[in-house]
Design a protein around this motif. Sequence first.
Motif, PDB file in Angstrom:
ATOM      1  N   HIS A  79       9.753 -16.526  24.185  1.00  0.00           N
ATOM      2  CA  HIS A  79       8.935 -17.486  24.929  1.00  0.00           C
ATOM      3  C   HIS A  79       7.497 -16.982  25.031  1.00  0.00           C
ATOM      4  O   HIS A  79       6.539 -17.769  24.890  1.00  0.00           O
ATOM      5  CB  HIS A  79       9.543 -17.681  26.325  1.00  0.00           C
ATOM      6  N   HIS A  80       7.346 -15.699  25.270  1.00  0.00           N
ATOM      7  CA  HIS A  80       6.015 -15.101  25.340  1.00  0.00           C
ATOM      8  C   HIS A  80       5.256 -15.313  24.030  1.00  0.00           C
ATOM      9  O   HIS A  80       4.063 -15.665  24.034  1.00  0.00           O
ATOM     10  CB  HIS A  80       6.150 -13.610  25.634  1.00  0.00           C
ATOM     11  N   ARG A  87      -6.734 -17.532  25.351  1.00  0.00           N
ATOM     12  CA  ARG A  87      -7.668 -17.801  26.455  1.00  0.00           C
ATOM     13  C   ARG A  87      -7.162 -17.253  27.779  1.00  0.00           C
ATOM     14  O   ARG A  87      -7.963 -16.990  28.688  1.00  0.00           O
ATOM     15  CB  ARG A  87      -7.911 -19.308  26.566  1.00  0.00           C
ATOM     16  N   THR A  88      -5.853 -17.098  27.909  1.00  0.00           N
ATOM     17  CA  THR A  88      -5.286 -16.645  29.184  1.00  0.00           C
ATOM     18  C   THR A  88      -4.476 -15.365  29.036  1.00  0.00           C
ATOM     19  O   THR A  88      -3.876 -14.909  30.012  1.00  0.00           O
ATOM     20  CB  THR A  88      -4.377 -17.737  29.765  1.00  0.00           C
ATOM     21  N   ALA A  89      -4.461 -14.776  27.850  1.00  0.00           N
ATOM     22  CA  ALA A  89      -3.623 -13.605  27.601  1.00  0.00           C
ATOM     23  C   ALA A  89      -4.124 -12.381  28.351  1.00  0.00           C
ATOM     24  O   ALA A  89      -5.336 -12.193  28.534  1.00  0.00           O
ATOM     25  CB  ALA A  89      -3.584 -13.309  26.101  1.00  0.00           C
ATOM     26  N   ALA A  90      -3.175 -11.557  28.781  1.00  0.00           N
ATOM     27  CA  ALA A  90      -3.507 -10.285  29.408  1.00  0.00           C
ATOM     28  C   ALA A  90      -4.049  -9.326  28.355  1.00  0.00           C
ATOM     29  O   ALA A  90      -3.838  -9.517  27.148  1.00  0.00           O
ATOM     30  CB  ALA A  90      -2.262  -9.693  30.062  1.00  0.00           C
ATOM     31  N   PRO A  91      -4.759  -8.279  28.786  1.00  0.00           N
ATOM     32  CA  PRO A  91      -5.272  -7.294  27.813  1.00  0.00           C
ATOM     33  C   PRO A  91      -4.146  -6.694  26.982  1.00  0.00           C
ATOM     34  O   PRO A  91      -3.036  -6.479  27.472  1.00  0.00           O
ATOM     35  CB  PRO A  91      -5.931  -6.244  28.715  1.00  0.00           C
ATOM     36  N   ARG A  97      -1.880  -7.043  19.795  1.00  0.00           N
ATOM     37  CA  ARG A  97      -2.562  -8.314  19.530  1.00  0.00           C
ATOM     38  C   ARG A  97      -2.352  -8.760  18.095  1.00  0.00           C
ATOM     39  O   ARG A  97      -2.170  -9.952  17.826  1.00  0.00           O
ATOM     40  CB  ARG A  97      -4.055  -8.189  19.845  1.00  0.00           C
ATOM     41  N   ARG A  98      -2.360  -7.823  17.158  1.00  0.00           N
ATOM     42  CA  ARG A  98      -2.119  -8.201  15.761  1.00  0.00           C
ATOM     43  C   ARG A  98      -0.714  -8.766  15.589  1.00  0.00           C
ATOM     44  O   ARG A  98      -0.513  -9.736  14.863  1.00  0.00           O
ATOM     45  CB  ARG A  98      -2.316  -6.996  14.838  1.00  0.00           C
TER      46      ARG A  98
END
Length: 313
Positions: A79-80, A87-91, A97-98
């Motif tokens: 789901h994540h 725009r709303t993702a945590a660091p 991130r890749r």
Amino acid sequence: MNPDHLQPDPASERLISHAAGPWQSNGELMQAARARLSAAGAMPGATVDQQLNLLDELFGFELGRFLLAHRGLNAWWTHHAVTWDPRTAAPMTALERRIVADLPATQATRERFGIFRRELQALLRPGVTMASVPCGLMGELLLLDYSAAPGARLVGVDLDQAALDAALVLGTERGLASQLTLRRQDAWAEQWQDKVDVLTSNGLNIYEPDDGRVTALYRSFHAALRPGGTLVTSFLTPPPTLSAQSPWKMSEIDPQALALQFVLFVRVIEVKWSAFRTHDQTRAQLEQAGFTDIRFVDDRASMFPTVVAHKPD
């Protein structure tokens, strides 16, 4: 929601997507992985040191540790991935991130989720009964707009109790808990006393290499549907290195991201979702299960197609 990421499910030996082996500490897991990679040696595009560096980076964030321990994704992490929004993702770390944003498989999965929601939204009508097997967090149904579908009923079936608990939380947040029925059951063993109008399924067939078992799963879905009902499902297609019939559109795929994906998924993590099938194979399996009017909706790269099929009236 508490993802409960690293706790084994009581029925973990029956979960084909993210069951862990004998429970290990992070230290034991790291030691075993380093020994495995060192023994395997270099591979095209990645020296042993580069593989070990990726391993170290994976241990630096929770998703990476989960993938290494389970070699697949549970309901929460799936789901994540499909609802991730930059725009709303945590660091995140650079590698995390890749994985979430750039890898071709992740992009195809997120695009597939959007296609599912579009197809399912079009099937909504007053009083409809829709089921999801395995349901996970059930986002493909719970995130739809039900304003034009009063009296809709939603059924979720999953073997993982943590997934059912999280689906109930999401259903409550969406104001749909009173319309939601959740059952803990193996998808192959589910007995449908009440038939449904629409059944959606993503994830099981990509972990199941046995074609007979996948066809049996489609037969179970066929039995669950009312006459005239609709199945919305998906499948992974083989890469060009494995099949001359691969439909992958390489012009839509970042070659550097694909190379990283190969090293991470095939060598470092050894993911379980490696049951690939072509469009023709999937069509044949669905036809054997009794479905007709089969329609494919590809993602841009044709890596994770959606297929819509019908049970005859």
